[in-house]
Design a protein around this motif. Structure first.
Motif, mmCIF file in Angstrom:
data_model
loop_
_atom_site.group_PDB
_atom_site.id
_atom_site.type_symbol
_atom_site.label_atom_id
_atom_site.label_comp_id
_atom_site.label_asym_id
_atom_site.label_seq_id
_atom_site.Cartn_x
_atom_site.Cartn_y
_atom_site.Cartn_z
ATOM 1 N N GLY A 27 -3.310 0.359 6.857
ATOM 2 C CA GLY A 27 -4.101 1.427 6.250
ATOM 3 C C GLY A 27 -3.237 2.614 5.857
ATOM 4 N N LEU A 28 -2.255 2.945 6.698
ATOM 5 C CA LEU A 28 -1.339 4.033 6.388
ATOM 6 C C LEU A 28 -0.546 3.711 5.129
ATOM 7 C CD1 LEU A 28 0.141 6.685 7.083
ATOM 8 C CD2 LEU A 28 1.648 5.309 8.544
ATOM 9 N N THR A 29 -0.094 2.487 5.011
ATOM 10 C CA THR A 29 0.659 2.070 3.830
ATOM 11 C C THR A 29 -0.194 2.216 2.575
ATOM 12 O OG1 THR A 29 1.912 0.524 5.182
ATOM 13 C CG2 THR A 29 1.996 0.185 2.816
ATOM 14 N N GLN A 30 -1.461 1.834 2.673
ATOM 15 C CA GLN A 30 -2.355 1.971 1.525
ATOM 16 C C GLN A 30 -2.537 3.437 1.150
ATOM 17 O OE1 GLN A 30 -5.830 -0.146 2.854
ATOM 18 N NE2 GLN A 30 -4.973 -2.127 2.333
ATOM 19 N N LEU A 32 -0.377 5.873 1.644
ATOM 20 C CA LEU A 32 0.869 6.365 1.063
ATOM 21 C C LEU A 32 1.088 5.841 -0.355
ATOM 22 C CD1 LEU A 32 3.208 6.095 4.169
ATOM 23 C CD2 LEU A 32 2.233 8.175 3.173
ATOM 24 N N MET A 33 0.491 4.711 -0.669
ATOM 25 C CA MET A 33 0.665 4.110 -1.989
ATOM 26 C C MET A 33 0.155 5.037 -3.085
ATOM 27 S SD MET A 33 -0.519 0.370 -3.186
ATOM 28 C CE MET A 33 -0.813 -0.007 -4.878
ATOM 29 N N ASP A 40 6.766 1.510 -8.428
ATOM 30 C CA ASP A 40 6.915 0.941 -7.087
ATOM 31 C C ASP A 40 5.635 0.308 -6.551
ATOM 32 O OD1 ASP A 40 9.515 1.851 -7.080
ATOM 33 O OD2 ASP A 40 9.070 3.653 -5.898
ATOM 34 N N LYS A 41 4.535 0.498 -7.241
ATOM 35 C CA LYS A 41 3.237 0.087 -6.692
ATOM 36 C C LYS A 41 3.099 -1.429 -6.534
ATOM 37 C CE LYS A 41 0.790 4.274 -7.489
ATOM 38 N NZ LYS A 41 -0.461 4.912 -7.731
ATOM 39 N N ALA A 42 3.685 -2.213 -7.420
ATOM 40 C CA ALA A 42 3.582 -3.674 -7.281
ATOM 41 C C ALA A 42 4.293 -4.140 -6.011
ATOM 42 C CB ALA A 42 4.164 -4.367 -8.507
ATOM 43 N N ARG A 47 3.849 -5.630 -0.019
ATOM 44 C CA ARG A 47 4.062 -5.284 1.388
ATOM 45 C C ARG A 47 2.730 -5.133 2.124
ATOM 46 N NH1 ARG A 47 9.209 -1.181 1.502
ATOM 47 N NH2 ARG A 47 10.717 -2.731 0.815
ATOM 48 N N ILE A 48 1.744 -4.595 1.457
ATOM 49 C CA ILE A 48 0.412 -4.481 2.063
ATOM 50 C C ILE A 48 -0.143 -5.876 2.326
ATOM 51 C CG2 ILE A 48 -1.978 -3.777 1.627
ATOM 52 C CD1 ILE A 48 -0.774 -1.316 0.130
#
Length: 109
Positions: A27-30, A32-33, A40-42, A47-48
């Motif tokens: 959830g944190l990674t999402q 920060l996205m 870099d989003k792809a 990674r998610i």
């Protein structure tokens, strides 16, 4: 045998707790996205998805351990795993182990 079953249930509980922590990190990674550069989003999305795979694997191992802890036969418990490649790995069927160079696509039943 009762100690072994209690241990398996305790392992299941520990895996479930770890799963929750990995889910929080996902959830944190999402979150920060949102602030990541568009280019870099792809990569971040991949990674998610890796977090999601880890969560599924932890769910499978937790369920397997819990089932064995309450006396479910091993073969029956293995069939409860959610990912077919995890099922093959834990069955220790060397011919069915996924190749390290495989595409990484999930095959859910």
């Amino acid at each position: 045998m009762p100690r072994l079953r209690a241990l398996l249930v305790a392992v299941s509980d520990e895996l479930a707790e770890i799963r929750g922590q990995v889910d929080d990190l996902s959830g944190l990674t999402q979150d920060l996205m949102v602030h990541a550069p568009a280019g870099d989003k792809a990569d971040i999305q991949q990674r998610i998805q890796a977090f999601d795979l880890l969560i599924q694997r932890l769910d499978g191992l937790s369920g397997l351990s819990a089932a064995l802890g309450v006396g479910v036969p091993v073969e029956t418990a293995l069939h409860a795993l959610t990912l077919s490649d995890q099922f093959r790995r834990l069955r220790a069927d060397a011919d069915a182990r996924p190749d390290a160079a495989a595409s990484g696509d999930l095959m859910l039943f």
